[in-house]
Design a protein around this motif. Sequence first.
Motif, PDB file in Angstrom:
ATOM      1  N   ARG A  29       5.989  -7.140  -9.493  1.00  0.00           N
ATOM      2  CA  ARG A  29       6.000  -7.547  -8.083  1.00  0.00           C
ATOM      3  C   ARG A  29       5.083  -6.651  -7.274  1.00  0.00           C
ATOM      4  O   ARG A  29       5.048  -5.439  -7.474  1.00  0.00           O
ATOM      5  N   TRP A  30       4.324  -7.264  -6.342  1.00  0.00           N
ATOM      6  CA  TRP A  30       3.415  -6.510  -5.476  1.00  0.00           C
ATOM      7  C   TRP A  30       3.774  -6.681  -4.001  1.00  0.00           C
ATOM      8  O   TRP A  30       2.969  -6.369  -3.131  1.00  0.00           O
ATOM      9  N   ASP A  31       4.955  -7.169  -3.720  1.00  0.00           N
ATOM     10  CA  ASP A  31       5.334  -7.372  -2.326  1.00  0.00           C
ATOM     11  C   ASP A  31       5.766  -6.056  -1.691  1.00  0.00           C
ATOM     12  O   ASP A  31       5.861  -5.017  -2.344  1.00  0.00           O
ATOM     13  N   ARG A  32       6.035  -6.097  -0.415  1.00  0.00           N
ATOM     14  CA  ARG A  32       6.355  -4.880   0.339  1.00  0.00           C
ATOM     15  C   ARG A  32       7.665  -4.245  -0.125  1.00  0.00           C
ATOM     16  O   ARG A  32       7.796  -3.022  -0.121  1.00  0.00           O
ATOM     17  N   ASP A  33       8.636  -5.058  -0.524  1.00  0.00           N
ATOM     18  CA  ASP A  33       9.896  -4.496  -1.003  1.00  0.00           C
ATOM     19  C   ASP A  33       9.682  -3.682  -2.279  1.00  0.00           C
ATOM     20  O   ASP A  33      10.235  -2.589  -2.438  1.00  0.00           O
ATOM     21  N   ALA A  35       6.870  -2.345  -3.227  1.00  0.00           N
ATOM     22  CA  ALA A  35       6.065  -1.177  -2.867  1.00  0.00           C
ATOM     23  C   ALA A  35       6.943  -0.092  -2.243  1.00  0.00           C
ATOM     24  O   ALA A  35       6.766   1.103  -2.516  1.00  0.00           O
ATOM     25  N   ARG A  36       7.910  -0.505  -1.418  1.00  0.00           N
ATOM     26  CA  ARG A  36       8.828   0.458  -0.804  1.00  0.00           C
ATOM     27  C   ARG A  36       9.637   1.193  -1.881  1.00  0.00           C
ATOM     28  O   ARG A  36       9.720   2.422  -1.885  1.00  0.00           O
ATOM     29  N   ALA A 164       3.468   7.342   2.870  1.00  0.00           N
ATOM     30  CA  ALA A 164       3.669   5.888   2.969  1.00  0.00           C
ATOM     31  C   ALA A 164       4.749   5.526   3.971  1.00  0.00           C
ATOM     32  O   ALA A 164       5.206   4.381   4.001  1.00  0.00           O
ATOM     33  N   ASP A 166       6.767   4.706   7.500  1.00  0.00           N
ATOM     34  CA  ASP A 166       6.551   3.809   8.627  1.00  0.00           C
ATOM     35  C   ASP A 166       5.830   4.547   9.749  1.00  0.00           C
ATOM     36  O   ASP A 166       6.150   5.690  10.066  1.00  0.00           O
ATOM     37  N   ALA A 179      -1.571  -1.654   0.617  1.00  0.00           N
ATOM     38  CA  ALA A 179      -0.371  -2.241   0.010  1.00  0.00           C
ATOM     39  C   ALA A 179       0.864  -1.369   0.230  1.00  0.00           C
ATOM     40  O   ALA A 179       1.986  -1.877   0.286  1.00  0.00           O
ATOM     41  N   VAL A 180       0.677  -0.051   0.350  1.00  0.00           N
ATOM     42  CA  VAL A 180       1.826   0.840   0.456  1.00  0.00           C
ATOM     43  C   VAL A 180       1.938   1.528   1.816  1.00  0.00           C
ATOM     44  O   VAL A 180       2.937   2.196   2.086  1.00  0.00           O
ATOM     45  N   VAL A 183       5.350   1.432   4.280  1.00  0.00           N
ATOM     46  CA  VAL A 183       6.451   0.675   3.662  1.00  0.00           C
ATOM     47  C   VAL A 183       7.766   1.456   3.624  1.00  0.00           C
ATOM     48  O   VAL A 183       8.838   0.873   3.465  1.00  0.00           O
TER      49      VAL A 183
END
Length: 264
Positions: A29-33, A35-36, A164, A166, A179-180, A183
């Motif tokens: 998976r490469w989504d924000r979740d 990555a977080r 990374a 916020d 991408a990161v 996150v």
Amino acid sequence: MPEPSKTPWPDGLRFAFGTLTVLPVPVTRWDRDAARGGMLCAPLAGLVVGACAALSGVLLLALGASALLAAVASAAVPAVLTRGLHLDGLADTADGLGSGKPAEDALRIMKQSDIGPFGVITLVLVLLAQVSALAQAYGGSWTRGVLATVVSATTARLALTLAARDGVPAARPEGLGAAVAGVVPVRAAAVTATVVVGAAAAGGALAGTYDVIRTAVAVIAALGAAELLLRHCTRRFGGVTGDVFGGVAETAATVSLLVLSLGQ
């Protein structure tokens, strides 16, 4: 194709090891979740890298090698296990900062495949500092060498977690940096940092009572230096890039080693 897990943690671990090491871990998976979770798990990837590096140093010592050779191996293994990703980022960041050009031009310089004079000089000095500090640690005892190696590698990846967080923007709309970037919630980053500092201090107890304090100070000082670089790059480039993340990691690793070498 398997369905993505409902919790980001298994995917986060894969993200951390799949992007921050050469270990054969597929990133699903490469989504924000993901990555977080990956950036929060970054210190775990650093722990594994540090353990492998320390093992190489101890094996060489057991075979009769010098502390200097053990130090070279312990500095080389993290580079191998990351394909030199962080060192390359450090060099590119040095070239971008050293160029003195506007942000757009500096970012273009950083994206080029070659390494300029600022990058070369920075790499040489950083690697010399890391090897010298590790040689001093291994010269004291294999325990101190292992501690320094593992703490520096873990701290380097913890610096990525904090970078990374916020509020830290990306300088480009594409790439791993984008991408990161941003996150990790600030509170989660702070909790992760507290856990790592506490674990490092506990590890320092293996080398002696004084090392409990020195190890904790080393991690905190390293994170402080990495934060200074992060803020400077954010102002200079308008945000972070993958190269900046690499520079932040190597800065943290080097400063932690230097602090750990003091007073030995």
